[in-house]
Write a protein that holds these residues in place. Sequence first.
Motif, PDB file in Angstrom:
ATOM      1  N   TYR A 167       0.825  -1.142   0.046  1.00  0.00           N
ATOM      2  CA  TYR A 167      -0.025  -0.060  -0.082  1.00  0.00           C
ATOM      3  C   TYR A 167       0.816   1.471  -0.203  1.00  0.00           C
ATOM      4  N   TYR A 211      -0.086 -10.205  -1.032  1.00  0.00           N
ATOM      5  CA  TYR A 211       1.002  -9.451  -0.133  1.00  0.00           C
ATOM      6  C   TYR A 211       0.994 -10.086   1.435  1.00  0.00           C
ATOM      7  N   ARG A 245      -1.885 -12.780   1.905  1.00  0.00           N
ATOM      8  CA  ARG A 245      -3.259 -12.607   1.847  1.00  0.00           C
ATOM      9  C   ARG A 245      -3.290 -12.837  -0.150  1.00  0.00           C
ATOM     10  N   HIS A 291      -6.279  -8.774  -3.953  1.00  0.00           N
ATOM     11  CA  HIS A 291      -7.860  -8.383  -3.981  1.00  0.00           C
ATOM     12  C   HIS A 291      -7.678  -6.735  -3.958  1.00  0.00           C
ATOM     13  N   HIS A 329      -9.918  -3.402  -2.023  1.00  0.00           N
ATOM     14  CA  HIS A 329     -10.945  -3.001  -1.290  1.00  0.00           C
ATOM     15  C   HIS A 329     -11.808  -2.123  -1.824  1.00  0.00           C
TER      16      HIS A 329
HETATM   17 FE   LIG Z   1      -5.688  -5.434   1.391  1.00  0.00          FE
END
Ligand SMILES: [Fe+2]
Length: 318
Positions: free
Chosen positions: A186, A220, A241, A244, A246
């Motif tokens: 991120y 990630y 994870r 995806h 969000h």
């Molecule tokens: Fe996420």
Amino acid sequence: MNSTGTTGGKANAGVEATGFEAASAAPEHGIIAGPDSVTPIVLRAMAGGEARLNELMTALVRHLHAFVEETGLTEDEYQRGLGFLAAIGHATGPTKNEAVLLGDILGVSTLVTLQNNAREESATASAVLGPFWRKNAPRMPLGGNIARGDTPGVPLEVNGRVTDAAGKPLAGVDVDVWQASPVGFYENQDPRQPPMNLRGLFTTDADGRFHFKTVRPAGYPVPTDGPCGDLLRAQNRHPYRPAHLHFMLSAPGYRTLVTQVFADDAEGLNRDVVFAVLRSLVGRFEETTNANGEREARLNYDFVMEPGEQSFPIPPIP
Ligand SMILES: [Fe+2]
């Protein structure tokens, strides 16, 4: 008692500063006679206060005490547990929320989320907010690209439609989207990305539709440099994870929908470290090769919102 709520005298020294009544005014709950008397006495001491707080605290104490008894918790283990909780607090700061991460890796966030949302079967399932949502993502026109600056990756076009359970299109819904980069970071974790990269806020048109451009997100690992990472290692778990996007959809008169859409070709859909994957949240990422031989992808995913209260979570990070 005087006007400041104290009775004065040596026994009540310091009472004025605490905001509590004098000790003599407090209800008696009894004297501990042994391990078996601890739980009932503590529960008696907690019998006052606001009803819901009382319900939550008494249930929490009952379960905590039962946990101590069931496991035969040792003093050393108790000290280590308290140290772990303190470390969670110390590891939480402007770019990282270790408390949210702890709730996520224990599956508590998913349980709370599923228990409180999508009460109508046709409504889109919710998924955990996660620790990376930021308030005030840049508002963008439909079709805008949330990959700012130089963000290499497979271009992805996302199209969706927002309706109610009866299929009525919902216009004017704010669609807040955030995602990790194609290398799994991120923007707030990665100094190479411009501020607010891969975050954007769109509004559905009269037909409930929205669309935007981005790049394909990568899966990630959740942050592993804090106490949650230590716990995962100690438990022989992995931190990963699946890829995806969000979403947070909000509009007046509708329950705010916080969810994630997973790539159908992502690795690890059935071993998400935060337990957020539901079958209904797996979207088809259609990949093609364009005339220049470059990969590009499309995702079509529609959302169904429930009537209810528009509300926003507390941002895990500023
Ligand atoms: Fe996420």
